[in-house]
Scaffold this motif. Structure first.
Motif, short mmCIF file in Angstrom:
data_model
loop_
_atom_site.label_atom_id
_atom_site.label_comp_id
_atom_site.label_asym_id
_atom_site.label_seq_id
_atom_site.Cartn_x
_atom_site.Cartn_y
_atom_site.Cartn_z
N GLY A 173 18.52 93.72 77.40
CA GLY A 173 18.03 94.08 76.12
C GLY A 173 16.25 94.30 76.17
N GLY A 174 15.62 94.25 77.23
CA GLY A 174 14.17 94.32 77.22
C GLY A 174 13.61 95.72 77.48
N THR A 175 12.20 95.80 77.14
CA THR A 175 11.55 96.86 77.42
C THR A 175 10.45 96.62 78.22
N TYR A 176 10.19 97.67 79.03
CA TYR A 176 9.16 97.63 80.10
C TYR A 176 8.19 98.84 79.85
N ALA A 177 6.79 98.60 79.98
CA ALA A 177 5.90 99.69 79.79
C ALA A 177 4.73 99.15 80.71
N ALA A 178 4.21 100.40 81.53
CA ALA A 178 3.29 100.19 82.55
C ALA A 178 2.37 101.59 82.29
N ASN A 179 1.00 101.01 82.39
CA ASN A 179 -0.21 101.99 82.41
C ASN A 179 -0.34 102.35 83.80
N ARG A 213 -0.04 118.65 81.82
CA ARG A 213 -0.18 120.16 82.20
C ARG A 213 -1.07 120.30 83.47
N GLY A 214 -1.63 119.18 83.81
CA GLY A 214 -2.23 119.01 84.95
C GLY A 214 -3.78 119.55 85.12
N ARG A 215 -4.33 119.58 83.74
CA ARG A 215 -5.56 119.98 83.53
C ARG A 215 -6.73 118.94 83.82
N ARG A 216 -6.26 117.65 83.92
CA ARG A 216 -7.08 116.41 84.18
C ARG A 216 -6.33 115.38 84.80
N PHE A 217 -7.00 114.46 85.41
CA PHE A 217 -6.55 113.22 85.90
C PHE A 217 -6.64 112.25 84.67
N GLY A 218 -5.45 111.51 84.39
CA GLY A 218 -5.60 110.59 83.39
C GLY A 218 -4.49 109.55 83.42
N ASN A 219 -4.51 108.75 82.16
CA ASN A 219 -3.42 107.80 81.99
C ASN A 219 -2.31 108.27 81.62
N ALA A 220 -1.00 107.65 82.06
CA ALA A 220 0.05 107.91 81.43
C ALA A 220 1.05 106.68 81.63
N VAL A 221 1.66 106.64 80.27
CA VAL A 221 2.47 105.08 80.22
C VAL A 221 4.11 105.27 80.30
N LEU A 222 4.57 104.83 81.41
CA LEU A 222 5.77 104.87 81.79
C LEU A 222 6.53 103.79 80.92
N VAL A 223 7.68 104.11 80.29
CA VAL A 223 8.51 103.19 79.36
C VAL A 223 9.74 103.23 79.95
N ALA A 224 10.57 102.18 80.10
CA ALA A 224 11.92 101.80 80.74
C ALA A 224 12.59 100.75 80.00
#
Length: 282
Positions: A173-179, A213-224
């Motif tokens: 039942g848990g949620t994972y989130a990664a920066n 869109r690949g315009r810049r390097f940046g953060n993305a949060v993965l949720v699982a």
């Protein structure tokens, strides 16, 4: 701690600086070797300056009914911004924060102390991967990974063995989130999604359109999660931010990941080196 003079210390990971915000009397920016790590407002713990931190908070906000206490594990502590947020918005939560840089922990706890009594937050000076491997099964509702060695996610947090441990500790039942951080052609980000897809039934990705869109390097949060994610709630919250983000899931995410393979432990590498100036301040 209210003295508006920058604090500079050598810590395990480099040179840490606590710089006061002239616009907010008891707020501080924490950097390590010039890379922003955390922003903390001691008077207003629900204020999150960094967009990626707000997106991680949106995941926590969507994990249970408002105000409901949660058991949360934070891998990577920084200035303890997210633990303070959870303590303020979900009183009674039990939180474990695991930070490998003991020098950084000493700096933060001395100059940015937690509320009286610790607010249910227990801080561990330990390696996050090793600590996770010793944690009990099904012992966390939310697991937040914000682990950076300088500006890169260490290899130990990018592979199948790690994803498997995260799934075990969270339970069904848990949620994972990664920066995470990456830029086009997104080899690292796509490999991470493929890796977590091997251990979790549901995935989502939160990022600004310009990054996707690949315009810049940046953060993305993965949720699982093993359970369906409330992507509609996440989309509403992230769209309302000052810098709106998109929530990718379902078929769109399958297309994004196509061709990427899960990362075996033996093949794990750190996230890519950010371009000059991508995250540095001052």
């Amino acid at each position: 701690m209210n003295d508006p003079i920058p604090v500079v210390r050598d810590v395990d990971g480099g040179t840490a600086r606590l710089m006061p915000d002239v616009d907010r009397p008891h707020a501080w920016l924490l950097t390590v070797d010039g890379a922003p790590q955390s922003y903390v407002d001691l008077d207003e713990p629900t204020y999150l300056e960094f967009e990626y931190a707000r997106r991680l908070a949106h995941v926590v906000d969507s994990a249970a009914a408002p105000g409901e206490p949660l058991d949360v594990v934070h891998l990577g502590g920084g200035g303890l911004s997210l633990p303070r947020y959870v303590a303020a918005t979900r009183p009674g939560s039990r939180q474990h924060v695991v930070e490998a840089d003991r020098g950084l922990l000493d700096l933060v706890t001395a100059h940015l102390p937690l509320p009286d009594g610790g607010a249910g937050i227990t801080v561990h000076g330990a390696d996050g991967r090793a600590w996770l491997e010793q944690a009990p099964d099904d012992s966390a509702d939310v697991l937040i990974a914000d682990v950076f060695g300088g500006s890169r996610v260490p290899a130990a947090f990018t592979c199948l063995g790690y994803a498997r441990e995260a799934a075990r500790v969270l339970g069904p039942g848990g949620t994972y989130a990664a920066n995470l951080a990456d830029g086009a052609p997104f080899d690292f980000l796509r490999s991470q999604l493929a890796t977590f897809r091997a251990e979790f039934a549901e995935l989502a990705l939160i990022a600004e359109p310009g990054v996707l869109r690949g315009r810049r390097f940046g953060n993305a949060v993965l949720v699982a999660s093993q359970q369906p994610l409330d992507t509609a709630a996440l989309a509403r919250r992230t769209a309302a931010d000052a810098f709106p983000a998109r929530v990718e899931h379902g078929a769109a995410l399958v297309r994004f990941v196509r061709g990427a393979v899960a990362v075996r432990d033996a093949d794990a590498v750190a996230s890519p080196v950010p371009p000059d100036g991508a995250f540095s301040v001052g």
